[in-house]
Design an enzyme around this catalytic site. Structure first.
Site, PDB file in Angstrom:
ATOM      1  CD1 TRP A 102      -2.656   1.589   0.485  1.00 22.73           C
ATOM      2  CD2 TRP A 102      -2.063   1.794   2.645  1.00 22.73           C
ATOM      3  NE1 TRP A 102      -3.408   2.593   1.036  1.00 22.73           N
ATOM      4  CE2 TRP A 102      -3.071   2.742   2.355  1.00 22.73           C
ATOM      5  CE3 TRP A 102      -1.545   1.732   3.933  1.00 22.73           C
ATOM      6  CZ2 TRP A 102      -3.559   3.621   3.315  1.00 22.73           C
ATOM      7  CZ3 TRP A 102      -2.035   2.600   4.883  1.00 22.73           C
ATOM      8  CH2 TRP A 102      -3.025   3.532   4.573  1.00 22.73           C
ATOM      9  CG  ASP A 140      -2.036  -2.402   7.734  1.00 24.00           C
ATOM     10  OD1 ASP A 140      -3.121  -2.294   8.336  1.00 24.00           O
ATOM     11  OD2 ASP A 140      -1.708  -1.660   6.784  1.00 24.00           O
ATOM     12  CE  LYS A 158     -10.451   0.192   2.324  1.00 23.32           C
ATOM     13  NZ  LYS A 158      -9.434   0.766   3.115  1.00 23.32           N
TER      14      LYS A 158
HETATM   15  C1  LMR Z   1      -6.802   1.848  -0.826  1.00 26.93           C
HETATM   16  O1  LMR Z   1      -5.672   1.373  -0.845  1.00 26.93           O
HETATM   17  O2  LMR Z   1      -7.451   2.071  -1.853  1.00 26.93           O
HETATM   18  C2  LMR Z   1      -7.442   2.173   0.487  1.00 26.93           C
HETATM   19  O3  LMR Z   1      -6.721   1.603   1.522  1.00 26.93           O
HETATM   20  C3  LMR Z   1      -7.705   3.606   0.648  1.00 26.93           C
HETATM   21  C4  LMR Z   1      -6.492   4.402   0.982  1.00 26.93           C
HETATM   22  O4  LMR Z   1      -6.532   5.129   1.978  1.00 26.93           O
HETATM   23  O5  LMR Z   1      -5.492   4.337   0.263  1.00 26.93           O
END
Ligand code: LMR
Length: 393
Positions: free
Chosen positions: A129, A209, A244
């Protein structure tokens, strides 16, 4: 002037996509960008349990007076049996937590707390992420990347083993509890068993996480990795998001949990979390935590919430089955999408191909090729697959 020395920053690539998609007038546009669940009609509704709990909160809340940097501890504790197991959710008093503004707030606290405790480097499977790296950079902790997945679409355990072996005293490792963002490629239970043993043997700090519990295989199943690691190690940090699995995105509800080596150390560790929060957001916004607490304190609302989560998971599995069955399309093999987990998967496209998906086919996806599979419906999935075949032919 001092402030004029600041350079214009690019908009966050993922969040910028929301705006771009909203501005596109094409009626058949498809939004596969930011990770929000969508129904088969493309809606992101408020959970029925959330609506009911919000109504109850409106009626019963008698004060908006400050709580404290730890937030609503009723919420923090009500969630624990789901995360750590009903048997002994505090692991003999070694786990406690605090509320945080969303998963991002929880990760931020975890990384800042780790740094305060002397951690200078965090190992992390990549791609991850994007905000993980942004947070680490902002906090001043180095990220050391290793390859998360092989080209064949399985976890690259060799890279992970090598990373843990190369880690040094005082390092941490960031692990996605389930529904890996962005790849959807999760560790198997057997791999979690091995990871737990390796992390324990190396003595590095795990930062787990858990942002999508219940969106992968199920609430219990998705907690396997976190529980296995915690069963082995003396200390850990767990960043949890309710954004989520309660559909609470914009209201920002999360929690940071700490596992201490001994029960009598938890208070001191968390007091540092409180001090960090105080210097940052002071106290988390209350509304979402209070609503989640009200849901979890009420058996009927809990059942309604879990049922809605089951429906979401079943729909995503249906989309994944359709993708998996599409097989080879152009140069992309969709087969592995069928067995990946959660909201995300990566379509192996170049930057130019991602742009062509947007400009030619009105399909919005992250520059990394990540798609939010929940953005696909039985009404648009064929168009999406055909677009991928077209841009990669
Ligand atoms: C995503 O990766 O789309 C979500 O976790 C929203 C975000 O805050 O990035």
């Amino acid at each position: 002037m001092t402030l004029t020395s600041l350079q214009q920053q690019p908009a966050d690539a993922l969040l910028a996509l929301i705006k771009l998609h909203n501005e596109d007038p094409r009626e058949d546009k498809i939004d596969l960008g930011v990770g929000v669940y969508r129904t088969d009609t493309g809606a992101t509704p408020v959970f029925a349990a959330v609506k009911a709990a919000e109504a109850r909160l409106l009626e019963t809340q008698t004060s908006k007076a400050y709580l404290g940097p730890e937030g609503d501890m009723g919420f923090v504790h009500a969630l624990m049996p789901y995360v750590f197991g009903k048997q002994d959710p505090t692991m003999g008093g070694r786990i406690d937590g605090m509320q945080a503004p969303g998963g991002t707030g929880a990760v931020r606290l975890a990384v800042a707390l780790a740094r305060k405790a002397g951690i200078k480097r965090i190992w992390m499977g990549t791609p991850s992420w994007p905000n993980h790296a942004q947070i680490a950079a902002d906090v001043g902790v180095e990220i050391k990347g290793f390859t998360h997945a092989t080209k064949a679409g399985t976890v690259d355990m060799d890279a992970l083993r090598f990373a843990i072996e190369a880690a040094q005293d005082g390092d941490a490792i960031m692990l996605h509890g389930c529904c890996h963002n962005p790849s959807g490629i999760d560790y198997t239970n057997a791999q979690w068993d091995e990871i737990a043993a390796l992390v324990k043997a190396k003595g590095i700090l795990p930062i787990l996480d858990l942002a999508y519990q219940g969106l992968g295989q199920g609430m219990e199943e998705d907690a396997y990795g976190v529980r296995r690691v915690l069963a082995e190690v003396p200390e850990a940090l767990i960043a949890y998001s309710c954004d989520k699995n309660f559909g609470y995105y914009r209201d920002r509800v999360g929690a940071l949990y700490v596992l201490a080596a001994q029960a009598d150390q938890v208070g001191a560790i968390l007091s540092n979390g409180h001090a960090l929060a105080r210097a940052c957001w002071s106290m988390p916004p209350d509304h979402g935590g209070a609503v989640v607490r009200l849901i979890l304190e009420d058996a009927a609302l809990t059942a309604s919430w879990l049922n809605e989560l089951d429906v979401m998971r079943a729909r995503m599995n249906e989309v994944r089955a359709r993708l998996g069955a599409a097989g080879m399309q152009g140069s992309v093999d969709f087969t592995p999408f069928g067995t990946q987990n959660g909201l995300f998967s990566i379509v192996p496209l170049t930057g130019e191909q991602v742009l062509a998906m947007r400009e030619k086919h009105a399909v919005y996806m992250a520059g990394s090729g990540r798609i939010n599979v929940a953005g696909l419906t039985m009404g648009n999935i064929d168009k999406f697959i055909a677009a991928v075949a077209d841009v990669t032919k």
